[in-house]
Design a protein around this motif. Structure first.
Motif, mmCIF file in Angstrom:
data_model
loop_
_atom_site.group_PDB
_atom_site.id
_atom_site.type_symbol
_atom_site.label_atom_id
_atom_site.label_comp_id
_atom_site.label_asym_id
_atom_site.label_seq_id
_atom_site.Cartn_x
_atom_site.Cartn_y
_atom_site.Cartn_z
ATOM 1 N N LEU A 5 -5.798 9.488 -10.009
ATOM 2 C CA LEU A 5 -7.195 8.559 -9.330
ATOM 3 C C LEU A 5 -7.469 7.273 -9.808
ATOM 4 O O LEU A 5 -8.173 6.618 -9.290
ATOM 5 N N MET A 6 -7.208 7.594 -11.413
ATOM 6 C CA MET A 6 -7.537 6.870 -11.643
ATOM 7 C C MET A 6 -6.914 4.701 -11.800
ATOM 8 O O MET A 6 -7.519 3.779 -11.342
ATOM 9 N N VAL A 7 -5.483 5.200 -11.884
ATOM 10 C CA VAL A 7 -5.040 4.658 -11.481
ATOM 11 C C VAL A 7 -5.340 3.226 -9.712
ATOM 12 O O VAL A 7 -5.280 1.999 -9.568
ATOM 13 N N LEU A 8 -5.656 4.293 -8.785
ATOM 14 C CA LEU A 8 -6.008 4.310 -7.424
ATOM 15 C C LEU A 8 -7.083 3.443 -7.283
ATOM 16 O O LEU A 8 -7.821 2.556 -6.764
ATOM 17 N N LEU A 9 -7.831 3.905 -8.022
ATOM 18 C CA LEU A 9 -9.253 3.744 -8.039
ATOM 19 C C LEU A 9 -10.659 2.897 -9.632
ATOM 20 O O LEU A 9 -11.479 2.610 -9.168
ATOM 21 N N ASP A 10 -9.159 2.224 -10.026
ATOM 22 C CA ASP A 10 -9.772 0.937 -11.017
ATOM 23 C C ASP A 10 -9.835 0.380 -10.444
ATOM 24 O O ASP A 10 -9.166 -1.085 -9.728
ATOM 25 N N VAL A 11 -11.353 -0.701 -10.545
ATOM 26 C CA VAL A 11 -11.674 -2.168 -9.892
ATOM 27 C C VAL A 11 -11.315 -3.087 -10.181
ATOM 28 O O VAL A 11 -10.931 -4.402 -9.075
ATOM 29 N N GLY A 12 -11.063 -3.270 -11.744
ATOM 30 C CA GLY A 12 -9.840 -3.999 -12.394
ATOM 31 C C GLY A 12 -8.978 -4.179 -11.496
ATOM 32 O O GLY A 12 -8.084 -5.237 -11.340
ATOM 33 N N TRP A 13 -7.972 -3.350 -11.419
ATOM 34 C CA TRP A 13 -6.648 -3.191 -10.960
ATOM 35 C C TRP A 13 -6.389 -4.027 -9.504
ATOM 36 O O TRP A 13 -5.947 -4.531 -9.252
ATOM 37 N N CYS B 249 -8.826 -5.024 -8.025
ATOM 38 C CA CYS B 249 -8.935 -6.767 -7.459
ATOM 39 C C CYS B 249 -8.247 -7.561 -8.102
ATOM 40 O O CYS B 249 -8.105 -8.592 -7.327
ATOM 41 N N ILE B 250 -7.936 -7.509 -9.393
ATOM 42 C CA ILE B 250 -6.601 -8.790 -9.463
ATOM 43 C C ILE B 250 -5.395 -8.466 -8.695
ATOM 44 O O ILE B 250 -4.684 -9.190 -8.438
ATOM 45 N N SER B 251 -4.796 -7.788 -7.510
ATOM 46 C CA SER B 251 -3.853 -7.046 -7.328
ATOM 47 C C SER B 251 -3.706 -7.977 -6.286
ATOM 48 O O SER B 251 -2.942 -7.865 -5.015
ATOM 49 N N VAL C 82 -17.270 -5.329 -6.006
ATOM 50 C CA VAL C 82 -16.941 -6.271 -6.960
ATOM 51 C C VAL C 82 -15.765 -6.946 -6.709
ATOM 52 O O VAL C 82 -15.162 -8.207 -7.117
ATOM 53 N N ALA C 83 -14.670 -5.729 -6.069
ATOM 54 C CA ALA C 83 -13.530 -6.161 -5.673
ATOM 55 C C ALA C 83 -13.022 -6.608 -3.840
ATOM 56 O O ALA C 83 -12.491 -7.345 -3.749
#
Length: 741
Positions: free
Chosen positions: A180-188, A190-192, A716-717
């Motif tokens: 869930l954290m990998v799925l829902l981090d807006v930083g990762w 956005c950058i992808s 933001v993403a």
């Protein structure tokens, strides 16, 4: 999910029964590592139901679900902004160079950029777009398809995070939180979603950790097929991640520390035969050192094969390399250098530039015209080789040709300004122990401080100095000794301030170090109407020399990316800003009519990960619960992977002097996420003192907090349209510049 399943997998494996006493295939919370290997078939007991099958394969079912969710988050509105966003201006342009086969220079290794070019090629892009920052994409640029292809690397991070948690034998609760954290981090997220290298870098880092954990779970079966497969996969992966960005060296160091500890334990195993000890060492050397290095070198070989035409990055490479590029004018230039020749001089220190001068003067010291090293080609790099003042002047009409040889004394006259290369006892502007080098006088005014003695070092084709009768362009290595002062013309790594246009300082070093490549020069461009063109057979550049040259040039250029005290960089940040998300980064213009992207993280993920690292420091030293030695060792193993990985990826940015941005923390964040789940697993999900309701409530609070925060900040993403002031509630920290103009 029963409490038994929530318990740590390395705990008791007792069978459980449903309230109706129906037999169920209970894996005791086991992960996929505890299931039959490929090719083996489960024996289906009598009375098994579809629900039992679902339970048996639930690891893969959840993996599929997370993959589908990842596709949605990474692809949703991916083409909403039709402008060049942030560093798409760089990496899109590099893709254009590959498609046009023009040689360029960049501080990063080539694999990621070649994959960007491959995405463009598969999407039908022809390389004609300039990728200017903020520019609207033309209809001929398939930017959406390119973004989607690169976003698949970001998609793959999510199932890899899920399976890595399983391979680390985290409880199912903790494994879900990692996914869930990998799925829902807006930083990762956005950058992808853009044409950048970061999605590939993150994918290969996550894949390396996954391969390492798979290999660790094969330790009981050394030299089996699975053992070899995952060891080779780990080596291949670290070769790939390093070939995308040199940040990959940090996860390589993590694999190295794991390997050193593993081999040390085997060294202390007195029951292990020396033959097996040797096999383990050879396997690690071949798979984790030789293989990654071969992968790294292979990407550069492909890079050189594709970029076989002249382009904007030629000047960063050696003169011989440039001569082999299609469209190079060097093959038309004369070979033997003579008085009256107009030349450009290339410094042979790795990453060295071209001897350069311009009308600007030193603000201190002699106040004479500046001399620098410059990495781009222009007419200010050209110098005329002419006789001393006390000799007859050069006569272009004379049929006599006087070739330049070892120990000849020459003047180097700057072609554009007619001033002479000059040195005196004035200290150099940066390297104060060296003498300043300037341009002085003109075609009729000068003195003996304009005299330089040409010393031949050797020749690439002809060998040592004894074999060099005449100086050749491109192949002969030279040194220029000042006849009066005895110092040598030198271009190191010191950069001039803004008044010197951030170019490399050129000085005259008093020490005579014959092996100092920064005092070596060669003739690059060469013009002389009296001499015939050179034979191209003289111009061969070996791959290993080009490979080494480019890597050192990349390193030097990367180190030169230091904060500019003369300018305020509103995008830059320092490493201490990152763990607790002190500020984010605007990826584009912030006007009302623009779609806005703000690179930041999910606060719950970032703050929780940073807080767990503090807790981990106090947890590794003692057992808070009763557990077996095997369980404690495994707890330390997971903790070391997470905490060491975080440290290795974070601390170097504190030490290095280059300018940094928040996206540099994104690889580090993955290890903070693993540590966060691991600490929660230790204190809550695997605790034998807490009941199922407490564990369920803790998981629910964490999952809802992560998902809710993602939903709050998803704009933001995915892109924020209209005036930013209309989107309220985004300023959780006053330091975020979301609303400030």
């Amino acid at each position: 999910m029963s409490d038994q399943k929530g318990a740590r997998r390395r705990g008791a494996k007792g069978a459980a029964a449903t309230p109706d006493s129906v037999p169920v295939l209970d894996d005791g919370g086991k992960g996929i590592t505890d299931k039959p290997h490929a090719g083996q078939v489960y024996q289906r007991p009598t009375g098994i139901t579809p629900r039992d099958i679902l339970l048996q394969y639930q690891d893969h079912i959840f993996g599929l679900v997370y993959t589908l969710l990842s596709f949605w988050t990474r692809f949703y509105r991916i083409g909403h902004s039709n402008h060049v966003v942030w560093d798409e201006a760089h990496f899109g342009k590099f893709a254009s160079h590959y498609l046009k086969r023009e040689f360029y220079f960049d501080v990063h290794p080539p694999l990621g950029k070649m994959l960007v070019a491959l995405a463009g090629y598969l999407a039908g892009y022809d390389g004609s777009f300039e990728f200017k920052s903020g520019e609207v994409y033309e209809d001929t640029v398939p930017y959406v398809a390119m973004r989607m292809m690169l976003a698949t690397f970001g998609v793959a991070m999510v199932p890899l995070g899920w399976y890595t948690a399983i391979e680390l034998h985290m409880s199912r609760w903790a494994s879900h939180l990692v996914a869930l954290m990998v799925l829902l981090d807006v930083g990762w997220l956005c950058i992808s979603r853009f044409i950048l290298l970061d999605s590939m870098l993150l994918f290969f880092i996550v894949f390396t950790v996954f391969c390492l954990t798979k290999f660790n779970n094969q330790k009981s079966k050394p030299f089996s097929f699975g053992w070899w497969f995952w060891l080779i996969s780990t080596g291949f992966s670290i070769g790939c991640v390093t070939s995308v960005k040199m940040v990959g060296m940090f996860v390589t160091a993590l694999v190295g520390l794991y390997t050193v500890e593993d081999l040390w334990e085997k060294f202390g195993d007195l029951k292990m035969p020396l033959r097996d000890q040797a096999k383990h060492w050879v396997a690690r050397v071949v798979c984790l050192i030789v293989l990654p290095f071969l992968v790294f070198m292979a990407t550069f070989k492909i890079h050189f094969i594709i970029l076989n035409e002249t382009g904007p990055g030629d000047a960063q490479m050696s003169s011989l390399f440039q001569a082999n590029l299609q469209g190079s004018e060097f093959q038309k230039n004369p070979l033997e250098v003579a008085f009256g020749s107009r030349v450009s001089l290339k410094n042979m220190g790795f990453g060295g530039g071209l001897l350069h001068s311009h009308h600007h003067v030193y603000p201190a010291g002699s106040g004479q015209q500046q001399v620098t090293c410059y990495h781009h080609k222009d007419n200010n790099n050209e110098w005329d080789i002419i006789p001393r003042w006390d000799e007859p002047p050069y006569n272009p009409e004379s049929p006599v040709i006087r070739f330049v040889q070892h120990n000849d004394v020459v003047r180097l006259s700057h072609s554009m300004t007619t001033r002479n290369l000059h040195s005196h006892t004035v200290p150099a502007p940066i390297t104060k122990l060296n003498n300043e080098v300037s341009c002085y006088g003109n075609s009729t005014i000068g003195d003996i401080h304009d005299y330089w003695v040409v010393e031949v070092v050797d020749d690439t084709l002809r060998g040592g100095r004894a074999n060099v009768d005449r100086i050749h362009a491109l192949t002969t290595r030279l040194r220029f000794r000042h006849q009066v002062l005895g110092c040598y013309l030198y271009a190191g790594t010191a950069m001039l301030p803004q008044w010197g246009w951030k170019q490399v300082e050129v000085s005259c070093v008093p020490e005579n170090n014959p092996k100092d490549a920064h005092t070596y020069w060669n003739v690059e461009a060469h013009y002389n109407d009296k001499l015939p063109p050179a034979d191209s057979r003289h111009f061969k550049s070996p791959f290993l020399r080009d490979f080494w040259h480019l890597n050192v040039a990349m390193m030097n250029s990367n180190n030169a990316l230091i904060p500019d005290p003369d300018k305020e960089d509103i995008l830059a940040s320092v490493p201490f800003d990152w763990p607790f998300l002190y500020l984010g980064l605007r990826m584009c213009g912030w006007g009302d009519e623009q779609t806005k992207y703000y690179l930041m993280g999910n606060p719950i993920v970032w703050w929780g990960g940073a807080g767990s690292l503090i807790v981990a420091l106090g947890t590794f030293g003692r057992k808070y619960f009763v557990m077996s030695e095997q369980d404690w060792d495994h707890f330390l193993y997971v903790g070391k992977i997470a905490f060491a990985g975080w440290t290795l990826h974070y601390v170097p940015f504190i030490i290095m002097g280059r300018v940094t941005y928040i996206h540099h923390y994104l690889p580090t964040l993955y290890f903070a996420v693993l540590n966060f789940a691991h600490i929660l697993d230790h204190f809550i999900f695997s605790s034998r003192r807490l009941g199922l309701p407490v564990k369920s409530a803790a998981f629910g609070v964490c999952a809802v907090a992560i998902a809710g925060t993602f939903w709050w900040f998803k704009g933001v993403a995915f892109g924020i349209d209209g005036p930013i002031g209309e989107h309220t509630g985004l300023l959780w920290r006053k330091t975020w510049n979301i609303y400030r103009v």
